[in-house]
Design an enzyme around this catalytic site. Structure first.
Site, PDB file in Angstrom:
ATOM      1  N   HIS A 167      41.942  31.393  36.720  1.00 43.28           N
ATOM      2  CA  HIS A 167      42.312  30.240  37.541  1.00 43.28           C
ATOM      3  C   HIS A 167      43.553  29.536  37.023  1.00 43.28           C
ATOM      4  CE1 HIS A 167      38.206  29.673  39.771  1.00 43.28           C
ATOM      5  NE2 HIS A 167      38.780  30.836  40.001  1.00 43.28           N
ATOM      6  N   ASP A 176      35.560  33.203  43.876  1.00 44.54           N
ATOM      7  CA  ASP A 176      36.422  32.615  42.853  1.00 44.54           C
ATOM      8  C   ASP A 176      37.861  32.917  43.229  1.00 44.54           C
ATOM      9  OD1 ASP A 176      36.564  35.328  42.296  1.00 44.54           O
ATOM     10  OD2 ASP A 176      36.438  35.089  40.132  1.00 44.54           O
TER      11      ASP A 176
END
Length: 266
Positions: free
Chosen positions: A93, A148
């Protein structure tokens, strides 16, 4: 001159102001492990901070663009799966945040199937060119996981909530042509033309007013989170800053002189 670095499943090549990030684990479908995520994070930081880089291309090597997280590695973690996923996704991320927020345009070239986090990386581009043979699958539900890589944020913004719900909950495969129709990708091209078309776009963007393009990128990204009044204020501030820049001066002079602007010379 070509500046090239291979780093744990990520190949980075910088030439003529264009950085090409290649996911480089073809035997594993370019699946993402922690070393790959860390290498992608380093590549993203390099692209964000290196002033010589004016445009970024991301693609995959081999038959797949990216199969998502490395399923055997996740399975082998056993009882340690939760902390392993926390670390893996946290690093990935950071890479995605950097690529999303950098003040430079990003082109993704989808050379083959994209699933899971690979689906997220595919959609991250400002311009997304897909090979005709590529397809897209959310994939998470099949192994008892959830989205995700920004999939739950990107997908509804591109195709709408109702269609995003169907794609994620049913794991339905989306062909390249359907992806173009519903707005997941910018354009579908023939497989053997993908690299050439991507390079043309990158050269065009790298030769443009990249600071202005970066600011426009930020305005578009932020528009979903602001009301009209706030967005108008942001547009005004962005325009004023751009208007005082050397890029704007060069662009105006070139326009009046009826010559091509030389933004790279600034």
């Amino acid at each position: 001159m070509i500046d090239r670095l291979s780093d744990d499943g990520i190949d980075v090549r910088v030439e003529a102001g264009i950085a090409r990030i290649t996911l480089d684990r073809p035997a594993a479908g370019n699946a993402i492990t922690l070393p790959v995520a860390m290498a992608l994070m380093r590549a993203a930081i390099r692209c964000e901070t290196d002033p010589s880089i004016r445009c970024v291309i991301m693609t995959g090597r081999g038959r797949l663009f990216c199969a998502g997280g490395d399923v055997p590695t996740i399975a082998d973690a056993g009882a340690g799966r939760a902390p392993m996923l926390a670390e893996l996704i946290g690093v990935l991320h950071v890479a995605i945040e950097r690529l999303s927020a950098m003040p430079k345009p990003l082109i993704t070239l989808i050379n083959g199937p994209a699933a899971g986090a690979g689906f997220s990386l595919a959609m991250l581009g400002d311009l997304v060119l897909s090979a005709r043979s590529a397809h897209f699958t959310a994939a998470y539900g099949a192994i008892g996981l959830t989205a995700d890589g920004g999939l739950s944020w990107l997908l509804p913004r591109l195709v709408g909530l109702r269609r995003a719900q169907e794609i994620v909950l049913t794991n339905r495969r989306i062909s390249a042509l359907e992806a173009e129709t519903i707005g997941l990708v910018t354009r579908v091209v023939e497989d053997d033309a993908l690299a050439e078309e991507g390079n043309k776009l990158a050269e065009q963007l790298a030769g443009g007013a990249t600071r202005a393009l970066g600011a426009a990128r930020a305005l578009l990204r932020d528009s979903f989170d602001t009301g009209l009044e706030a967005q108008l204020n942001q547009e005004q501030r962005s325009m004023v800053l751009a208007g005082g820049s050397a890029e704007c001066a060069e662009g105006l002079q070139a326009f009046l002189a009826k010559r091509p602007a030389n933004f790279k010379g600034i």
